[in-house]
Design a protein around this motif. Structure first.
Motif, PDB file in Angstrom:
ATOM      1  N   PHE A 138       0.767  -1.187  -0.025  1.00 18.24           N
ATOM      2  CA  PHE A 138       0.069  -0.053   0.058  1.00 18.24           C
ATOM      3  C   PHE A 138       1.098   1.309   0.064  1.00 18.24           C
ATOM      4  O   PHE A 138       1.594   1.483   0.974  1.00 18.24           O
ATOM      5  CB  PHE A 138      -0.923  -0.157   1.202  1.00 18.24           C
ATOM      6  N   VAL A 139       0.957   1.768  -1.103  1.00 19.04           N
ATOM      7  CA  VAL A 139       1.801   3.092  -1.368  1.00 19.04           C
ATOM      8  C   VAL A 139       1.281   4.229  -1.158  1.00 19.04           C
ATOM      9  O   VAL A 139       0.314   4.601  -1.711  1.00 19.04           O
ATOM     10  CB  VAL A 139       2.415   3.008  -2.840  1.00 19.04           C
ATOM     11  N   ASP A 140       1.754   5.239  -0.119  1.00 23.09           N
ATOM     12  CA  ASP A 140       0.980   6.436   0.124  1.00 23.09           C
ATOM     13  C   ASP A 140       1.867   7.518  -0.343  1.00 23.09           C
ATOM     14  O   ASP A 140       3.098   7.810   0.485  1.00 23.09           O
ATOM     15  CB  ASP A 140       0.670   6.706   1.775  1.00 23.09           C
ATOM     16  N   PRO A 141       1.807   8.052  -1.385  1.00 27.39           N
ATOM     17  CA  PRO A 141       2.806   9.185  -1.920  1.00 27.39           C
ATOM     18  C   PRO A 141       2.795  10.475  -1.066  1.00 27.39           C
ATOM     19  O   PRO A 141       3.720  11.130  -0.951  1.00 27.39           O
ATOM     20  CB  PRO A 141       2.125   9.503  -3.256  1.00 27.39           C
ATOM     21  N   ASP A 142       1.814  10.789  -0.400  1.00 24.91           N
ATOM     22  CA  ASP A 142       1.600  11.961   0.606  1.00 24.91           C
ATOM     23  C   ASP A 142       2.377  11.662   1.702  1.00 24.91           C
ATOM     24  O   ASP A 142       3.190  12.626   2.241  1.00 24.91           O
ATOM     25  CB  ASP A 142       0.177  12.265   0.878  1.00 24.91           C
ATOM     26  N   ASP A 143       2.184  10.424   2.311  1.00 21.11           N
ATOM     27  CA  ASP A 143       3.046  10.285   3.432  1.00 21.11           C
ATOM     28  C   ASP A 143       4.488   9.672   3.060  1.00 21.11           C
ATOM     29  O   ASP A 143       5.359   9.474   4.093  1.00 21.11           O
ATOM     30  CB  ASP A 143       2.119   9.080   4.127  1.00 21.11           C
ATOM     31  N   ARG A 144       4.694   9.392   2.100  1.00 19.79           N
ATOM     32  CA  ARG A 144       5.963   8.825   1.634  1.00 19.79           C
ATOM     33  C   ARG A 144       6.374   7.569   2.428  1.00 19.79           C
ATOM     34  O   ARG A 144       7.496   7.284   3.017  1.00 19.79           O
ATOM     35  CB  ARG A 144       7.096   9.770   1.761  1.00 19.79           C
ATOM     36  N   SER A 145       5.326   6.691   2.341  1.00 23.83           N
ATOM     37  CA  SER A 145       5.462   5.554   3.122  1.00 23.83           C
ATOM     38  C   SER A 145       4.768   4.303   2.445  1.00 23.83           C
ATOM     39  O   SER A 145       4.025   4.590   1.474  1.00 23.83           O
ATOM     40  CB  SER A 145       4.821   5.538   4.669  1.00 23.83           C
ATOM     41  N   ILE A 146       5.206   2.932   2.716  1.00 26.21           N
ATOM     42  CA  ILE A 146       4.564   1.834   2.231  1.00 26.21           C
ATOM     43  C   ILE A 146       4.279   0.831   3.315  1.00 26.21           C
ATOM     44  O   ILE A 146       5.161   0.493   3.959  1.00 26.21           O
ATOM     45  CB  ILE A 146       5.626   1.266   1.034  1.00 26.21           C
ATOM     46  N   LEU A 147       3.191   0.553   3.232  1.00 27.74           N
ATOM     47  CA  LEU A 147       2.571  -0.719   4.208  1.00 27.74           C
ATOM     48  C   LEU A 147       2.716  -1.919   3.381  1.00 27.74           C
ATOM     49  O   LEU A 147       2.158  -1.989   2.363  1.00 27.74           O
ATOM     50  CB  LEU A 147       1.264  -0.170   4.469  1.00 27.74           C
ATOM     51  N   VAL A 148       3.628  -2.741   4.163  1.00 28.52           N
ATOM     52  CA  VAL A 148       3.896  -4.145   3.355  1.00 28.52           C
ATOM     53  C   VAL A 148       2.901  -5.164   4.070  1.00 28.52           C
ATOM     54  O   VAL A 148       3.075  -5.386   5.097  1.00 28.52           O
ATOM     55  CB  VAL A 148       5.276  -4.443   3.382  1.00 28.52           C
ATOM     56  N   PHE A 149       2.205  -5.947   3.431  1.00 28.92           N
ATOM     57  CA  PHE A 149       1.334  -6.958   3.944  1.00 28.92           C
ATOM     58  C   PHE A 149       1.872  -8.466   3.501  1.00 28.92           C
ATOM     59  O   PHE A 149       2.011  -8.501   2.214  1.00 28.92           O
ATOM     60  CB  PHE A 149      -0.229  -6.718   3.283  1.00 28.92           C
ATOM     61  N   LEU A 150       1.874  -9.223   4.410  1.00 29.55           N
ATOM     62  CA  LEU A 150       2.197 -10.777   4.120  1.00 29.55           C
ATOM     63  C   LEU A 150       1.121 -11.548   4.656  1.00 29.55           C
ATOM     64  O   LEU A 150       0.277 -11.176   5.785  1.00 29.55           O
ATOM     65  CB  LEU A 150       3.475 -10.958   4.948  1.00 29.55           C
ATOM     66  N   PRO A 151       0.585 -12.673   3.973  1.00 29.13           N
ATOM     67  CA  PRO A 151      -0.510 -13.295   4.689  1.00 29.13           C
ATOM     68  C   PRO A 151      -0.233 -13.724   5.952  1.00 29.13           C
ATOM     69  O   PRO A 151       0.877 -14.305   6.556  1.00 29.13           O
ATOM     70  CB  PRO A 151      -0.637 -14.642   3.787  1.00 29.13           C
ATOM     71  N   GLY A 152      -1.438 -13.605   6.874  1.00 29.47           N
ATOM     72  CA  GLY A 152      -1.321 -14.155   8.303  1.00 29.47           C
ATOM     73  C   GLY A 152      -0.278 -13.502   9.264  1.00 29.47           C
ATOM     74  O   GLY A 152       0.060 -13.913  10.415  1.00 29.47           O
ATOM     75  N   GLN A 153       0.269 -12.217   8.680  1.00 24.90           N
ATOM     76  CA  GLN A 153       1.232 -11.386   9.608  1.00 24.90           C
ATOM     77  C   GLN A 153       0.824 -10.039   9.689  1.00 24.90           C
ATOM     78  O   GLN A 153      -0.026  -9.596   8.983  1.00 24.90           O
ATOM     79  CB  GLN A 153       2.472 -11.293   8.807  1.00 24.90           C
ATOM     80  N   GLN A 154       1.277  -9.377  10.769  1.00 24.04           N
ATOM     81  CA  GLN A 154       0.675  -7.906  11.012  1.00 24.04           C
ATOM     82  C   GLN A 154       1.595  -7.247   9.879  1.00 24.04           C
ATOM     83  O   GLN A 154       2.705  -7.481   9.440  1.00 24.04           O
ATOM     84  CB  GLN A 154       1.317  -7.375  12.308  1.00 24.04           C
TER      85      GLN A 154
END
Length: 195
Positions: A138-154
């Motif tokens: 999940f790429v957020d250009p305004d926040d300059r952050s990327i949320l990385v998701f893996l199955p079954g993990q936070q």
């Protein structure tokens, strides 16, 4: 934006409708129109596809598709970037890529547009993971952050401004078979095209 139908329609009925620009997605019985990509979104989408395809296509490891409709389970979604392992691409007998993908991507990437609601976008990533996808960004250009998701993990929040001598932990997680080193700074650095 949710498009109201006079009566609810099924996924099969939705898939028979003509495509629109911007595209529409079918989520939980609702038709939702994605916003038209703007400059930053388009730039990041194009660069991400190019970066993945540069290291995967010739070796037939994987392929990154921009704006590819993926219909599976009870949804028809259009991730900004859908990466499929080569052996999972449902090629026609003649070797051509098909128009219809009725399976989730191995890696789904969504780039947040200002008009989008983050939870709707994250909901699509989670849905993909529940149906066999192995990685979501999940790429957020305004926040300059990327949320990385893996199955079954936070999920893990990755932010920029780390040194160039990167420890392995500072690199963004990509599919194991893809030899690609990306960081948050490198990805958002692609937005700067002059000077």
């Amino acid at each position: 934006m949710t498009v109201s139908a006079s009566k609810p329609i099924t996924l099969d009925e939705f898939l028979k409708l003509p495509e629109t620009k911007p595209v529409r997605e079918y989520i939980d019985g609702e038709i939702i129109q994605k916003p038209m990509p703007k400059g930053r979104h388009s730039r990041l989408q194009g660069k991400l596809c190019a970066a993945v395809n540069q290291v995967t296509e010739d070796a037939k490891i994987a392929y990154a598709f921009p704006e590819l409709r993926c219909s599976f389970g009870s949804r028809s979604i259009v991730p900004d970037v859908a990466v499929f392992h080569w052996h999972r691409i449902p090629f026609h007998a003649d070797g051509e890529v098909p128009d219809d993908f009725k399976l989730p991507p191995d890696w789904t990437i969504e780039i947040l547009s200002p008009e989008q609601k983050p939870n709707k976008v994250i909901g699509n990533i989670l849905y993909c993971l529940q149906h066999g996808c192995r990685l979501g960004w999940f790429v957020d250009p305004d926040d300059r952050s990327i949320l990385v998701f893996l199955p079954g993990q936070q999920p893990e929040l990755m932010q920029g401004s780390v040194s160039e001598a990167l420890p392995k932990e500072a690199r963004l997680l990509v599919l194991q078979e893809i030899e690609l080193e990306l960081t948050v700074d490198r990805i958002f650095g692609w937005l700067k095209m002059e000077g």
